[in-house]
Design a protein around this motif. Structure first.
Motif, PDB file in Angstrom:
ATOM      1  N   GLY A  33      -0.956   0.614 -14.031  1.00 42.46           N
ATOM      2  CA  GLY A  33      -0.926   0.648 -12.563  1.00 42.46           C
ATOM      3  C   GLY A  33      -0.316   1.919 -12.002  1.00 42.46           C
ATOM      4  O   GLY A  33       0.185   1.925 -10.875  1.00 42.46           O
ATOM      5  N   SER A  88       2.572  -4.147 -11.678  1.00 42.79           N
ATOM      6  CA  SER A  88       1.617  -3.046 -11.765  1.00 42.79           C
ATOM      7  C   SER A  88       0.391  -3.267 -10.862  1.00 42.79           C
ATOM      8  O   SER A  88      -0.241  -2.314 -10.435  1.00 42.79           O
ATOM      9  N   CYS A  89       0.105  -4.531 -10.545  1.00 42.38           N
ATOM     10  CA  CYS A  89      -1.084  -4.793  -9.724  1.00 42.38           C
ATOM     11  C   CYS A  89      -0.833  -4.474  -8.245  1.00 42.38           C
ATOM     12  O   CYS A  89      -1.758  -4.479  -7.437  1.00 42.38           O
ATOM     13  N   ASP A  90       0.446  -4.210  -7.884  1.00 45.07           N
ATOM     14  CA  ASP A  90       0.783  -4.004  -6.469  1.00 45.07           C
ATOM     15  C   ASP A  90       0.778  -2.528  -6.049  1.00 45.07           C
ATOM     16  O   ASP A  90       1.181  -2.217  -4.926  1.00 45.07           O
ATOM     17  N   THR A  91       0.359  -1.639  -6.910  1.00 44.40           N
ATOM     18  CA  THR A  91       0.473  -0.209  -6.615  1.00 44.40           C
ATOM     19  C   THR A  91      -0.144   0.167  -5.265  1.00 44.40           C
ATOM     20  O   THR A  91       0.495   0.812  -4.426  1.00 44.40           O
ATOM     21  N   ILE A  92      -1.386  -0.238  -5.059  1.00 44.26           N
ATOM     22  CA  ILE A  92      -2.057   0.165  -3.823  1.00 44.26           C
ATOM     23  C   ILE A  92      -1.496  -0.618  -2.637  1.00 44.26           C
ATOM     24  O   ILE A  92      -1.351  -0.092  -1.538  1.00 44.26           O
ATOM     25  N   LYS A  93      -1.135  -1.855  -2.894  1.00 46.63           N
ATOM     26  CA  LYS A  93      -0.527  -2.659  -1.831  1.00 46.63           C
ATOM     27  C   LYS A  93       0.755  -1.998  -1.334  1.00 46.63           C
ATOM     28  O   LYS A  93       1.009  -1.920  -0.125  1.00 46.63           O
ATOM     29  N   ARG A 142      -0.074   0.939   0.716  1.00 47.26           N
ATOM     30  CA  ARG A 142      -0.598   0.484   2.010  1.00 47.26           C
ATOM     31  C   ARG A 142       0.545   0.046   2.918  1.00 47.26           C
ATOM     32  O   ARG A 142       0.604   0.407   4.084  1.00 47.26           O
TER      33      ARG A 142
END
Lengths: 541, 348
Positions: B62, B264-269, B272
């Protein structure tokens, strides 16, 4: 290779380094069930046809739509669209106007003369369909598409059932209905009119039918005992709406009272206004909240000047007037009489208290079970008698056109299996694509296109359609508001957001696949998938 | 090169121009949109993108920096007709892409020292000019190599207006060496050198620097901030910067799951949220003037952003908000006022 001083290894690409071995969770592309499809009583793949429509492939969209429902132009007018109630887009701005796009496609198909493609192989099996209403037409269409030879026997003089003899013209123009029926007939469906089936077993034997689908509807008006003077004019709703189809319009007078609280009561009151009544009053024993009619129909009726008398029952009817009694709701919500009386002037009273099924054709058919005035059917739409299926208003149902169309389809599939000596097994349903499965940030906000409504003045004096359709530009707008819940729409997000370049784009129409050699399992693709079409699954180690 | 040469800069990147027509439709903010023509889609939507930073690199799961670098360099590759050289400062990006003898870079790439990327890039640009080549030059590094260690070389490159696009991938600390504080680490954030201890745990308020503003003060032709949460904006800015000659600076906010303490799945969140709360203003400036600010689409309180990260966990100890959350919110509010981040979503 000759190396420079102090260089011992060849230069290589990091592609030799398979980082997929780091992974503990793996992303997988999944399909989830969109809420619109889940809610559709006719089992339409709404998202599927919207997806074609939004790319401008209207014929493809219409063909996808009619795989499940042969009457889109009708449905686009009379369906109460539970799909829109379920639509996830309501969580962003307003639900997608699915019904109006359906109507647009249906109307375009009529205008362009699109026809159904008949099946290439025939089974040689004959199926009797009793009743040319929505359930019967739908069943006959699906049976014909499956290669069987259906014959519809209809007691009335014209096709459509309640779509013709119940739904007023301002909601469903008859040219639309006729055009969609003609297309089913062109497929090879025989319809015999004025042909009432009175002995089912005899008719099946004589005609050599292998199975039967019964869909006679519910046409007998329920009566309530109301003391009435001899000169009093008391009619029933079924009779009034059916006679609108004939030469002689019903004479209702200047002041009309309708008794009941369903959609039929509203249809009658609005019809009465259009026939020239100065006053159309609906008397209903409970409140607006308890009214079974749909609220938008009530709104339209109120706009047209229909008046409501809530919490009232009719005590008796005389020539030119009637007496109503005020009611109150008890703690259980049931209306109780108060003894308080009131006189209303009325030239006629129309009873809209619901309908019963004429079950006479079933006399002598063994094994049938009838409860609460309707024929009981199993999950496969078959009655207790082998090979005899039933649907629509005569079976337990919500009694809407959409439910009837769905019954017809379901019955046809089961009849098809029955004729082949098999049992129809519906495909397993995917998990529901509920709102929290989406990443709604990626969808821009946009209001729902509101179908232009006819000006009030025109509306209440003519039988022109009340709700007009969309044109191509706003139909496209509306179709493109679809979120594609639960199914990939090739937005390239997963392909773009992967920090490891581990998503392979397969090109238009082919979607994507994961390159598990390099996917580290970070889950960014699943988090950033707008429509919830990627699921993270634990890796087996 | 002292004269600033402007080549044709379209008023809007083609894909953005399309999307204005159809702003309401699904796919508007996604990487691609199957309803518009291939040529109008983002670089990242293309099967032909150069994948300048290819698979097999050793960045964490991520990694926002790996993502931001591919976004930026792929866009620059397309804009330069694949005639591009990158110079890298020391840092995560250098370490995880080039463990000897492997490389993840699919373009000519140079690394010298931690602090001299801007100066090396200046030299590469001079060499290209002398050789009569049109090859474009990018210098890149993390916030440590940019705002602290490489700052003198960077400022020199700016004031000489050398023909280099410098891209800073800002993950707000020295993540590669074990998450130490840099001058881009935000207040209250916990790092190895600003531990969550004492009466005011984490990084102190009132320190650090915001290099984009310093770059604007050099009056260079182009300065922009960007985020991995808005690919279209990022690509548009890289394309615009590549169409300009002279010193240019783009700083991209790239969340670090490891250093920030987030899944790791929250990177773009995270990226944002950093933008949507106003903490990370996204703007561009030309010749010393701010000319455009990316509006907040759906404003959120900064608290929601902070709560997702363990580096701020001490602000929410015992279920009570530390009063410093309000101070960080005040920073967001000041950014919103300064750059005009709220208002009509129709961009300028």
């Amino acid at each position: 290779m000759d190396h420079d001083f102090a260089v011992t290894l060849d230069v290589g690409s990091s592609l030799a380094n398979h980082t997929g071995s780091w992974r503990t969770f793996r992303p997988e592309y999944v399909h989830r069930l969109p809420p619109c499809n889940h809610a559709c009583p006719a089992g339409e793949d709404i998202q599927g046809w919207l997806s074609l429509a939004e790319a401008g492939d209207y014929e493809g969209a219409w063909r996808a739509l009619t795989r499940n429902n042969p009457l889109p132009a009708v449905m686009g007018r009379v369906c109460y669209h539970p799909c829109e109630t379920a639509c996830n887009r309501a969580g962003i701005d307003a639900s997608v106007g699915i019904n109006s796009v359906e109507r647009f496609l249906g109307d375009m198909a009529i205008a362009k003369g699109w026809a159904f493609a008949p099946p290439t192989a025939k089974s040689g099996k004959k199926v009797l369909v009793v009743g040319a209403g929505p359930a019967g037409l739908s069943a006959a269409y699906h049976l014909a598409m499956l290669g069987h030879s259906p014959t519809i026997k209809e007691a009335g003089p014209a096709p459509g059932g309640m779509m013709r003899f119940g739904i007023p013209k301002y909601r469903l123009p008859r040219e639309t209905l006729d055009a969609e029926v003609a297309r089913i007939v062109a497929l090879g469906v025989a319809i015999e009119y004025d042909c009432k089936v009175s002995d089912l077993r005899a008719t099946m034997r004589e005609g050599g039918f292998d199975a039967a689908f019964l869909a006679v509807g519910a046409h007998i008006a329920k009566r309530a005992y109301i003391p009435a003077g001899e000169a009093a004019k008391v009619l029933d709703a079924v009779q009034v709406l059916a006679s609108m189809e004939g030469e002689d319009r019903p004479l209702l007078g200047r002041r009309v009272v309708v008794y009941g609280g369903g959609n039929t009561a509203l249809d009658v009151a609005r019809t009465a206004k259009r026939l020239g009544a100065e006053e159309a009053i609906i008397v209903y024993r409970r409140t607006r909240e308890k009214m079974p009619a749909h609220d938008f129909e009530l709104e339209e009726a109120l706009e047209e000047g229909v008046m409501m008398k809530w919490l009232s029952t009719i005590k008796n009817v005389e020539a030119g007037s009637l007496t109503v009694e005020k009611m109150v709701l008890d703690e259980k919500g049931f209306p109780q009489p108060t003894g308080e009386l009131e006189t209303l002037e009325a030239d006629s009273v129309v009873l809209a208290l619901g309908q019963d099924v004429d079950l006479s054709l079933l006399n002598g058919v063994e094994g049938l079970k009838i409860e609460k005035g309707v024929v009981q059917v199993g999950a496969n739409m078959m009655t207790g008698a082998a090979g005899v299926f039933a649907g629509g208003d005569m079976a337990p149902s919500e009694r809407t056109v959409t439910v009837a169309v769905g019954h017809g389809k379901k019955a046809a599939r089961n009849i098809d299996a029955f004729l082949r000596g098999e049992v129809y097994a519906p495909a397993p349903k995917h998990e529901l694509a509920s709102f929290e499965k989406l990443n709604a940030w990626y969808y821009g906000e946009a209001p729902k296109t509101v179908r232009p409504t006819l000006e009030l003045a025109r509306r209440s004096s003519t039988f022109e359609e009340v709700v007009a359709g969309l044109d191509e530009s706003n139909a496209l707008y509306e179709a493109r508001r679809c979120l594609s819940c639960g199914n990939c729409f090739e937005c390239d997000n997963c392909y773009g957001v992967c920090p490891d370049n581990a998503v392979i784009k397969l090109g238009p129409g082919n979607g994507f696949k994961f390159n598990y050699d390099f996917c580290k399992g970070c889950g960014v693709c699943a988090s950033e998938c707008p429509c919830g079409a990627i699921r993270m699954e634990p890796e087996e180690i | 090169m002292t004269d600033v040469q402007m080549t044709d800069v379209p008023a809007l990147a083609p894909d953005e121009a399309q999307q204005k027509l159809k702003f309401y439709q699904k796919g508007t903010f996604t990487v691609g949109n199957r309803l518009i023509s291939e040529g109008e889609r983002s670089v990242q939507a293309s099967q032909a993108r150069s994948n300048a930073l290819t698979s097999g690199h050793r960045a964490c799961q991520g990694c926002g920096e790996a993502l931001g670098a591919r976004y930026a360099i792929d866009a620059a590759m397309r804009a330069s007709g694949n005639d591009l050289i990158a110079v890298n400062a020391t840092g995560c990006l250098e370490v995880f892409t080039t463990p000897y003898p492997e490389t993840s870079w699919q373009l000519p790439w140079l690394h010298s020292l931690f602090g001299n990327a801007a100066a090396v890039a200046t030299g590469v640009a001079a060499a290209m000019r002398v050789k009569g080549k049109k090859t474009r030059v990018i210098a890149q590094g993390g916030d440590g190599g940019t705002t602290d260690i490489g700052f003198q070389c960077l400022s020199g490159m700016f004031e000489r207006n050398d023909d280099v696009l410098y891209i800073c991938y800002d993950n707000e600390g020295y993540m590669n060496t074990g998450v130490q504080r840099s001058s881009a680490t935000p207040p209250a954030a916990r790092t190895a050198t600003t531990p969550a201890l004492g009466p005011e745990p984490g990084n102190v308020f009132g320190t650090g620097k915001f290099v984009p503003k310093i770059a604007v003060a050099h009056n260079i032709p182009y300065v922009a901030t960007a985020t991995v949460a808005d690919l279209h904006d990022l690509e548009r800015k890289v394309v615009k910067a590549m169409a300009i000659h002279g010193a240019r600076y783009i700083q991209i906010n790239v969340p670090c799951p490891l250093g920030w303490g987030a899944p790791s799945c929250d990177t773009i969140k995270l990226a944002r949220f950093a933008v949507e709360c106003g903490l990370y203003p996204i703007f561009e400036a030309e010749h010393g003037r701010v000319t455009h600010a990316r509006k907040i689409r759906k404003q959120i309180p900064v608290r929601e952003y902070l709560k997702l990260q363990k580096r701020y966990a001490h602000l929410f100890r015992g279920g009570v908000d530390d009063p410093r959350v309000a101070r960080i919110q005040a920073i967001c509010d000041a950014h919103i006022a300064e750059y005009g981040l709220l208002g009509d979503d129709e961009e300028v």
